[in-house]
Design a protein around this motif. Structure first.
Motif, PDB file in Angstrom:
ATOM      1  N   VAL A  40       0.751  -1.591  -0.341  1.00  0.00           N
ATOM      2  CA  VAL A  40       0.033  -0.296   0.378  1.00  0.00           C
ATOM      3  C   VAL A  40       0.969   1.629   0.046  1.00  0.00           C
ATOM      4  O   VAL A  40       0.737   1.987  -0.732  1.00  0.00           O
ATOM      5  N   ASP A  41       2.369   1.262   1.212  1.00  0.00           N
ATOM      6  CA  ASP A  41       3.021   2.002   0.871  1.00  0.00           C
ATOM      7  C   ASP A  41       3.144   2.764  -0.798  1.00  0.00           C
ATOM      8  O   ASP A  41       3.860   3.409  -0.739  1.00  0.00           O
ATOM      9  N   GLU A  42       3.588   1.458  -1.652  1.00  0.00           N
ATOM     10  CA  GLU A  42       4.410   1.736  -2.629  1.00  0.00           C
ATOM     11  C   GLU A  42       3.251   2.248  -3.261  1.00  0.00           C
ATOM     12  O   GLU A  42       2.999   2.746  -4.701  1.00  0.00           O
ATOM     13  N   LEU A  43       2.094   2.133  -3.751  1.00  0.00           N
ATOM     14  CA  LEU A  43       1.354   2.387  -4.528  1.00  0.00           C
ATOM     15  C   LEU A  43       0.206   3.824  -4.353  1.00  0.00           C
ATOM     16  O   LEU A  43       0.401   5.017  -5.664  1.00  0.00           O
ATOM     17  N   ASN A  44       0.972   4.294  -3.056  1.00  0.00           N
ATOM     18  CA  ASN A  44       0.641   6.156  -2.680  1.00  0.00           C
ATOM     19  C   ASN A  44       1.779   6.525  -3.057  1.00  0.00           C
ATOM     20  O   ASN A  44       2.184   7.481  -3.607  1.00  0.00           O
ATOM     21  N   GLU A  45       3.590   5.911  -3.204  1.00  0.00           N
ATOM     22  CA  GLU A  45       4.111   6.867  -3.177  1.00  0.00           C
ATOM     23  C   GLU A  45       4.462   6.831  -4.921  1.00  0.00           C
ATOM     24  O   GLU A  45       4.718   7.565  -6.187  1.00  0.00           O
ATOM     25  N   ARG A  46       3.833   5.725  -5.970  1.00  0.00           N
ATOM     26  CA  ARG A  46       4.057   5.586  -7.403  1.00  0.00           C
ATOM     27  C   ARG A  46       2.520   6.800  -7.979  1.00  0.00           C
ATOM     28  O   ARG A  46       2.806   7.436  -8.464  1.00  0.00           O
ATOM     29  N   PHE A  47       1.679   6.157  -6.863  1.00  0.00           N
ATOM     30  CA  PHE A  47       0.539   7.337  -7.791  1.00  0.00           C
ATOM     31  C   PHE A  47      -0.624   8.244  -6.903  1.00  0.00           C
ATOM     32  O   PHE A  47      -1.613   8.393  -7.227  1.00  0.00           O
ATOM     33  N   GLY A  48       0.137   8.130  -5.625  1.00  0.00           N
ATOM     34  CA  GLY A  48      -0.394  10.029  -5.413  1.00  0.00           C
ATOM     35  C   GLY A  48      -0.722  11.001  -5.960  1.00  0.00           C
ATOM     36  O   GLY A  48      -1.308  11.305  -5.280  1.00  0.00           O
ATOM     37  N   GLY A  49      -0.124  11.367  -6.977  1.00  0.00           N
ATOM     38  CA  GLY A  49      -0.526  12.488  -7.611  1.00  0.00           C
ATOM     39  C   GLY A  49      -1.809  11.965  -7.860  1.00  0.00           C
ATOM     40  O   GLY A  49      -1.919  13.116  -8.689  1.00  0.00           O
ATOM     41  N   LEU A  50      -2.332  11.163  -8.222  1.00  0.00           N
ATOM     42  CA  LEU A  50      -3.275  10.874  -8.653  1.00  0.00           C
ATOM     43  C   LEU A  50      -4.531  11.346  -8.168  1.00  0.00           C
ATOM     44  O   LEU A  50      -5.779  11.392  -8.281  1.00  0.00           O
ATOM     45  N   LEU A  51      -4.635  11.185  -6.653  1.00  0.00           N
ATOM     46  CA  LEU A  51      -5.643  11.546  -5.879  1.00  0.00           C
ATOM     47  C   LEU A  51      -5.535  12.908  -6.025  1.00  0.00           C
ATOM     48  O   LEU A  51      -4.573  14.098  -5.631  1.00  0.00           O
ATOM     49  N   ALA A  52      -6.767  13.553  -5.320  1.00  0.00           N
ATOM     50  CA  ALA A  52      -7.807  14.807  -4.621  1.00  0.00           C
ATOM     51  C   ALA A  52      -7.155  15.268  -3.419  1.00  0.00           C
ATOM     52  O   ALA A  52      -7.145  16.307  -2.976  1.00  0.00           O
ATOM     53  N   SER A  53      -7.192  14.161  -2.594  1.00  0.00           N
ATOM     54  CA  SER A  53      -6.383  14.626  -1.041  1.00  0.00           C
ATOM     55  C   SER A  53      -5.718  12.463  -0.658  1.00  0.00           C
ATOM     56  O   SER A  53      -6.467  11.610  -0.988  1.00  0.00           O
ATOM     57  N   GLY A  54      -5.764  12.849   0.669  1.00  0.00           N
ATOM     58  CA  GLY A  54      -5.561  11.449   1.417  1.00  0.00           C
ATOM     59  C   GLY A  54      -4.725  10.706   1.303  1.00  0.00           C
ATOM     60  O   GLY A  54      -2.949  11.036   0.298  1.00  0.00           O
ATOM     61  N   ARG A  55      -5.027   9.093   1.659  1.00  0.00           N
ATOM     62  CA  ARG A  55      -4.001   8.749   0.933  1.00  0.00           C
ATOM     63  C   ARG A  55      -4.784   7.171   0.519  1.00  0.00           C
ATOM     64  O   ARG A  55      -6.207   6.976   0.541  1.00  0.00           O
ATOM     65  N   ILE A  56      -3.825   6.639  -0.114  1.00  0.00           N
ATOM     66  CA  ILE A  56      -5.035   4.914  -0.814  1.00  0.00           C
ATOM     67  C   ILE A  56      -4.694   4.335   0.569  1.00  0.00           C
ATOM     68  O   ILE A  56      -3.656   3.941   1.170  1.00  0.00           O
ATOM     69  N   GLU A  57      -5.933   3.621   1.244  1.00  0.00           N
ATOM     70  CA  GLU A  57      -5.819   2.831   1.837  1.00  0.00           C
ATOM     71  C   GLU A  57      -6.796   1.318   1.912  1.00  0.00           C
ATOM     72  O   GLU A  57      -7.342   1.208   1.164  1.00  0.00           O
ATOM     73  N   ARG A  58      -6.350   1.270   2.519  1.00  0.00           N
ATOM     74  CA  ARG A  58      -6.730  -0.597   3.006  1.00  0.00           C
ATOM     75  C   ARG A  58      -8.397  -0.007   3.908  1.00  0.00           C
ATOM     76  O   ARG A  58      -8.722   0.501   4.631  1.00  0.00           O
ATOM     77  N   SER A  59      -9.445  -0.646   3.296  1.00  0.00           N
ATOM     78  CA  SER A  59     -10.752  -0.700   4.537  1.00  0.00           C
ATOM     79  C   SER A  59     -11.593  -1.705   4.264  1.00  0.00           C
ATOM     80  O   SER A  59     -11.337  -2.988   3.363  1.00  0.00           O
ATOM     81  N   ALA A  60     -12.153  -2.199   5.340  1.00  0.00           N
ATOM     82  CA  ALA A  60     -13.722  -2.659   5.511  1.00  0.00           C
ATOM     83  C   ALA A  60     -14.938  -2.116   3.840  1.00  0.00           C
ATOM     84  O   ALA A  60     -14.599  -1.017   3.949  1.00  0.00           O
ATOM     85  N   PRO A  61     -15.842  -2.996   4.034  1.00  0.00           N
ATOM     86  CA  PRO A  61     -16.338  -2.429   3.138  1.00  0.00           C
ATOM     87  C   PRO A  61     -17.396  -1.446   3.469  1.00  0.00           C
ATOM     88  O   PRO A  61     -17.627  -1.272   5.092  1.00  0.00           O
ATOM     89  N   LEU A  62     -17.570  -0.718   3.034  1.00  0.00           N
ATOM     90  CA  LEU A  62     -18.381   0.795   3.052  1.00  0.00           C
ATOM     91  C   LEU A  62     -19.870   0.800   3.617  1.00  0.00           C
ATOM     92  O   LEU A  62     -20.571  -0.314   3.351  1.00  0.00           O
TER      93      LEU A  62
END
Length: 352
Positions: free
Chosen positions: A282-304
Motif C-alpha cells: 500500500v505504501d508503494e502504491l501511494n508513492e507511485r500514484f499519490g499524484g492521482l489523488l485529490a486528497s489523503g492516501r490510498i488505504e485498505r478498508s472494510a466495506p463502506l
C-alpha cells in the motif's frame, strides 16, 4: 412552446396502477420513469420521426437485454473487425485463434454477427460460446451463417443501440484491423476510458504476424495527437498493440488477475481486489500514484456503509481513495500496478 415537461400527478398514479396490473414488482420507480417519459414526449408534441426513433431504440435495447440476461455471470470479450476480411487472410485466422483461446479460458465472445472478422471470431469460439448483435443495412452486411438462425443473436436498426450492447456487456475488447466502422468502435472505447464514462477494461489491438496496421496508428498518435497536445502522453498506453494471439489473450485475462471491480461511494473510489495487499504494498502504491489523488492516501478498508446496505461484494478486500476526477483516465495504470503486486493471485480468474 409552452412548458409541458411535468406529467400530472394523477397520470403518474395511473402509471403506477398500470405497472401493478402488469405484475411488475421490481424496480417499479424506474419502470414508471420510462412510461412517464413516453407520455412526456407526447405532451411535448414530439414529431412522429422522433417517436419512432425512441420506440425502436427501446425495443432494440429490450431485445438485447433479454439476449444477454442468461449469461450475466459469464465474462465476455467483444471482438471488433472488418466485415470485408476474407477467410484466407492472416487477420481472419488471428481473430479465430484469439476467440478460441479466450473461449477455452471460460469467456464468451461477443461480435457484430457479420461476416469477415466477426464470423472468424464466432468460428473460433464456437456458436455455443458466442453472442451476436448485428446491424440491418441496405447493403454489404448480413448476419453470418453461424449465428443467423441462432437464439444467441439479435438484429438492430441503429448503430448507437448496437454499439451500446457491444460495449456494455463486455469485460475486455480485441480490435482487429478494419475500416471506418472498426476505427469508430476502437476510438469510442478509448474515449469512454479516457473520460471515465466506462470502467477500466483491457483493450487489445491485434494484428496479423508482422503486421503494421496498429503500429501505424501509434505513430499517428505520437506524431500528431500527442505532439499537438490534444491527448495526454499516456492515453494510448492503456491499449496493448500486439501480433501475438497468446499475448492478446493474456492481456484480457491478466487484467482481472487481482482487480475485481470498482464503485464510487460519495467522493470515494472503492477498488475491490481478489487478494489483500500488505502495508508495504500500500505504501508503494501511494508513492507511485499519490499524484492521482485529490486528497489523503490510498488505504485498505472494510466495506463502506453503502456497500453493506447493498450487500455489494462484501467478501472482497478493498482499497479506498479520493481520486482527482481530472485524472480518472489514468486509473488503468493503478489497476495494472495492483495486478502486479506480489500478493496478487498467481492465476487469473474470469470476472463475474
Amino acid at each position: 412552446m409552452p412548458e409541458r415537461s411535468i406529467v400530472p400527478r394523477d397520470v403518474t398514479d395511473d402509471i403506477r396502477a398500470v405497472i401493478a396490473d402488469a405484475g411488475v414488482s421490481v424496480n417499479v420507480d424506474l419502470v414508471a420513469r420510462i412510461l412517464a417519459t413516453g407520455i412526456g414526449l407526447g405532451m411535448d408534441e414530439a414529431s412522429r420521426l422522433n417517436l419512432k426513433i425512441t420506440t425502436a431504440a427501446l425495443s432494440e435495447m429490450r431485445a438485447a437485454f433479454r439476449l444477454f440476461a442468461p449469461y450475466a455471470g459469464t465474462p465476455k470479450v467483444t471482438i471488433f473487425g472488418s466485415a470485408r476480411t476474407r477467410s484466407d487472410d492472416a487477420r481472419y485466422l488471428a481473430a479465430a485463434e484469439v476467440a478460441a483461446a479466450l473461449a477455452e479460458r471460460g469467456w464468451m465472445i461477443v461480435t457484430g454477427a457479420g461476416p469477415g472478422i466477426m464470423q472468424a471470431a464466432v468460428e473460433g469460439a464456437g456458436a455455443e460460446r458466442s453472442l451476436g448483435v448485428s446491424i440491418r443495412l441496405p447493403f454489404e452486411q448480413s448476419p453470418n451463417a453461424v449465428v443467423a438462425d441462432d437464439a444467441r443473436h439479435v438484429a438492430m436498426k441503429y448503430f448507437f443501440t448496437r454499439k451500446l450492447m457491444l460495449v456494455k456487456e463486455s469485460q475486455g475488447f480485441v480490435c482487429v484491423p478494419g475500416g471506418f466502422g472498426t476505427l469508430d468502435e476502437m476510438f469510442e472505447l478509448l474515449t469512454l476510458q479516457q473520460t471515465g464514462k466506462a470502467e477500466p477494461t483491457p483493450i487489445v489491438l491485434l494484428d496479423e504476424p508482422g503486421g503494421t496496421f496498429w503500429e501505424g496508428l501509434r505513430t499517428f498518435v505520437d506524431d500528431h495527437l500527442i505532439a499537438s497536445g490534444v491527448v495526454s502522453t499516456d492515453d494510448f498506453d492503456r491499449v496493448l498493440i500486439t501480433d501475438s494471439v497468446e499475448a492478446a489473450a493474456n492481456e484480457i485475462t491478466g487484467f482481472w488477475r487481482n482487480y475485481d471491480s470498482m464503485r464510487w461511494v460519495g467522493g470515494r473510489l472503492v477498488l475491490r481486489l481478489r487478494a489483500e495487499p500488505d502495508d508495504a504494498e500500500v505504501d508503494e502504491l501511494n508513492e507511485r500514484f499519490g499524484g492521482l489523488l485529490a486528497s489523503g492516501r490510498i488505504e485498505r478498508s472494510a466495506p463502506l456503509a453503502r456497500e453493506r446496505e447493498d450487500d455489494d461484494r462484501l467478501e472482497l478486500p478493498r482499497l479506498v481513495l479520493r481520486l482527482n476526477q481530472i485524472k480518472v483516465g489514468s486509473l488503468f495504470r493503478l489497476i495494472r500496478a495492483i495486478n502486479d503486486l506480489p500478493s496478487a493471485p498467481p492465476m487469473s480468474r474470469p470476472p463475474v
